[in-house]
Design a protein around this motif. Structure first.
Motif, PDB file in Angstrom:
ATOM      1  N   ARG A 269      -4.875  10.060   8.177  1.00 17.79           N
ATOM      2  CA  ARG A 269      -4.542   8.812   7.483  1.00 17.79           C
ATOM      3  C   ARG A 269      -4.389   7.671   8.463  1.00 17.79           C
ATOM      4  O   ARG A 269      -4.833   6.561   8.228  1.00 17.79           O
ATOM      5  CB  ARG A 269      -3.260   8.960   6.665  1.00 17.79           C
TER       6      ARG A 269
ATOM      7  N   SER B 160      -9.966   2.119   0.302  1.00 16.75           N
ATOM      8  CA  SER B 160      -9.550   1.153  -0.717  1.00 16.75           C
ATOM      9  C   SER B 160      -8.086   1.403  -1.077  1.00 16.75           C
ATOM     10  O   SER B 160      -7.511   2.413  -0.680  1.00 16.75           O
ATOM     11  CB  SER B 160     -10.416   1.321  -1.959  1.00 16.75           C
ATOM     12  N   ILE B 161      -7.516   0.488  -1.827  1.00 11.02           N
ATOM     13  CA  ILE B 161      -6.121   0.661  -2.234  1.00 11.02           C
ATOM     14  C   ILE B 161      -5.928   1.967  -2.993  1.00 11.02           C
ATOM     15  O   ILE B 161      -5.036   2.755  -2.680  1.00 11.02           O
ATOM     16  CB  ILE B 161      -5.661  -0.464  -3.202  1.00 11.02           C
ATOM     17  N   THR B 162      -6.783   2.190  -3.976  1.00 11.78           N
ATOM     18  CA  THR B 162      -6.616   3.418  -4.759  1.00 11.78           C
ATOM     19  C   THR B 162      -6.937   4.646  -3.908  1.00 11.78           C
ATOM     20  O   THR B 162      -6.341   5.700  -4.095  1.00 11.78           O
ATOM     21  CB  THR B 162      -7.496   3.409  -6.031  1.00 11.78           C
ATOM     22  N   GLY B 163      -7.840   4.481  -2.967  1.00  9.31           N
ATOM     23  CA  GLY B 163      -8.139   5.577  -2.059  1.00  9.31           C
ATOM     24  C   GLY B 163      -6.900   5.978  -1.280  1.00  9.31           C
ATOM     25  O   GLY B 163      -6.555   7.157  -1.202  1.00  9.31           O
ATOM     26  N   ARG B 164      -6.235   4.979  -0.727  1.00  6.41           N
ATOM     27  CA  ARG B 164      -5.015   5.254   0.025  1.00  6.41           C
ATOM     28  C   ARG B 164      -3.934   5.862  -0.865  1.00  6.41           C
ATOM     29  O   ARG B 164      -3.268   6.828  -0.489  1.00  6.41           O
ATOM     30  CB  ARG B 164      -4.491   3.961   0.646  1.00  6.41           C
ATOM     31  N   LEU B 165      -3.771   5.295  -2.039  1.00  3.50           N
ATOM     32  CA  LEU B 165      -2.738   5.803  -2.953  1.00  3.50           C
ATOM     33  C   LEU B 165      -3.016   7.248  -3.362  1.00  3.50           C
ATOM     34  O   LEU B 165      -2.109   8.085  -3.401  1.00  3.50           O
ATOM     35  CB  LEU B 165      -2.642   4.906  -4.189  1.00  3.50           C
ATOM     36  N   ALA B 166      -4.260   7.539  -3.656  1.00  3.64           N
ATOM     37  CA  ALA B 166      -4.621   8.909  -4.047  1.00  3.64           C
ATOM     38  C   ALA B 166      -4.367   9.868  -2.892  1.00  3.64           C
ATOM     39  O   ALA B 166      -3.826  10.961  -3.077  1.00  3.64           O
ATOM     40  CB  ALA B 166      -6.092   8.966  -4.480  1.00  3.64           C
ATOM     41  N   TYR B 167      -4.723   9.423  -1.714  1.00  2.00           N
ATOM     42  CA  TYR B 167      -4.503  10.244  -0.524  1.00  2.00           C
ATOM     43  C   TYR B 167      -3.014  10.533  -0.356  1.00  2.00           C
ATOM     44  O   TYR B 167      -2.603  11.670  -0.130  1.00  2.00           O
ATOM     45  CB  TYR B 167      -5.042   9.503   0.706  1.00  2.00           C
ATOM     46  N   ASP B 168      -2.221   9.489  -0.514  1.00  3.63           N
ATOM     47  CA  ASP B 168      -0.773   9.656  -0.369  1.00  3.63           C
ATOM     48  C   ASP B 168      -0.203  10.577  -1.442  1.00  3.63           C
ATOM     49  O   ASP B 168       0.741  11.331  -1.181  1.00  3.63           O
ATOM     50  CB  ASP B 168      -0.083   8.291  -0.438  1.00  3.63           C
ATOM     51  N   ALA B 169      -0.777  10.519  -2.620  1.00  2.00           N
ATOM     52  CA  ALA B 169      -0.334  11.428  -3.685  1.00  2.00           C
ATOM     53  C   ALA B 169      -0.555  12.870  -3.250  1.00  2.00           C
ATOM     54  O   ALA B 169       0.292  13.739  -3.474  1.00  2.00           O
ATOM     55  CB  ALA B 169      -1.099  11.141  -4.977  1.00  2.00           C
ATOM     56  N   GLY B 170      -1.677  13.099  -2.593  1.00  2.00           N
ATOM     57  CA  GLY B 170      -1.970  14.437  -2.112  1.00  2.00           C
ATOM     58  C   GLY B 170      -0.972  14.890  -1.057  1.00  2.00           C
ATOM     59  O   GLY B 170      -0.457  16.007  -1.112  1.00  2.00           O
TER      60      GLY B 170
END
Lengths: 181, 181
Positions: B139, B147-157
């Motif tokens: 990360r 992208s923003i959602t990319g980062r957020l999804a990654y963080d969710a993981g």
DNA sequence: GGATACATGTAAGATGTTACATGATTGT
DNA sequence: ACAATCATGTAACATCTTACATGTATCC
């Protein structure tokens, strides 16, 4: 216009960013540490062939002395991809596994307006809440017959869903205020 | 003694509890609200046939006026199931998805002594920690291009893994003190 | 008598896995 | 020269999905 597998849509999403070769796509799967996606040629090349058959991507002739062929999205391919992205999350999606939903969400920021993303998260949080309610209900009825590890594993699942619901609400707030993560 | 699919081992586990028919097994999948496991006859009956071919289960002749056949574990079937249960979690298991690990854990309480269960959780927590470290590392390097959602999804993981590690440590404590959940 | 639940299976089709096959380019 | 990496594919195999086929027992 029947739907493809998740792998197909992920390839579409990566090709939406820029044209790439099958090898490039495989390398992305190798180097990214998340991934249920295999970098095996036996998965990627047939998937690309499928997308080509559907008219969603085109392949250039071999370029650069090498046999490298660049795949790029067609207009209908982009439409199909956007249609996939725009699907709101359903209860079934939630039950079948959050992973697919996260993959979809990850791509949304690149192609959809913030309001659609926010709506996705709203719906997702509500769907998860509902499912958690069902899970709790079941636990109340069935806990007696479960072993210790059975109960603990079950609770891990419930907790996981709760974590996701909380994340969805936090993510929503972040998107609303313009996206500082 | 090659290994079977997760579905096979789950069936083995359910048959370890008591002899059941294919129909009984399917009903369990229908009525349990977790489950990636399908109650479709096209999955369950072929899996049972496979287990029979391996000599891990036997099928009784049709009983009760109905065509119902009860499947039961053989000695080698029980051995194969226990061998599956006893596998310590590996880094690969963690990457490929926690779900399989939870399924295995859910059955452990019925067949393995508490110390083995505790060791499983220890190893699991450590493996998750390691993987989370890798995810964070990635990360740091890759966040700029996401992208923003990319980062957020990654963080969710990542958060999901952290939740699981914390759960493993709590579960360990509960098992150690005799299992009050 | 008819609907629903019980009960077991097969068939066609798509997908993915692992392993194989082939060859070009780059770096040492 | 040789190894590693680039690069594209196919073949065999197992598994799962959806849909079909068939028939029995029970309840109203």
């Amino acid at each position: 216009m029947t739907s493809d597998t998740i792998l197909g849509y992920v390839l579409l999403g990566l090709l939406h960013q820029e044209p790439r070769s099958g090898y490039d796509l495989r390398k992305i799967f190798t180097s990214t540490p998340f991934s249920h996606f295999s970098d095996s040629p036996g998965a990627v090349y047939p998937a690309l062939a499928r997308l080509r058959r559907r008219g969603w991507v085109t392949a250039s002739a071999p370029t650069g002395g090498r046999r490298k062929r660049l795949f790029r999205l067609t207009a209908t391919g982009r439409k199909a991809w956007l249609a996939w992205l725009r699907q709101p999350p359903t209860g079934t999606d939630v039950i079948r596994g959050m992973d697919h939903l996260f993959v979809r969400f990850a791509f949304m920021g690149e192609a959809l307006p913030a309001e659609v993303v926010v709506r996705f998260l709203d719906t997702l949080a509500r769907e998860i809440d509902e499912h958690v309610e069902d899970l709790r209900q079941f636990r109340r009825e069935a806990a007696a017959g479960m072993s210790i590890t059975g109960r603990l594993a079950y609770d891990a699942g419930v907790e996981s869903y709760e974590t996701h619901a909380a994340w969805a609400r936090r993510a929503r707030a972040i998107i609303m205020q313009g996206g500082e993560s």
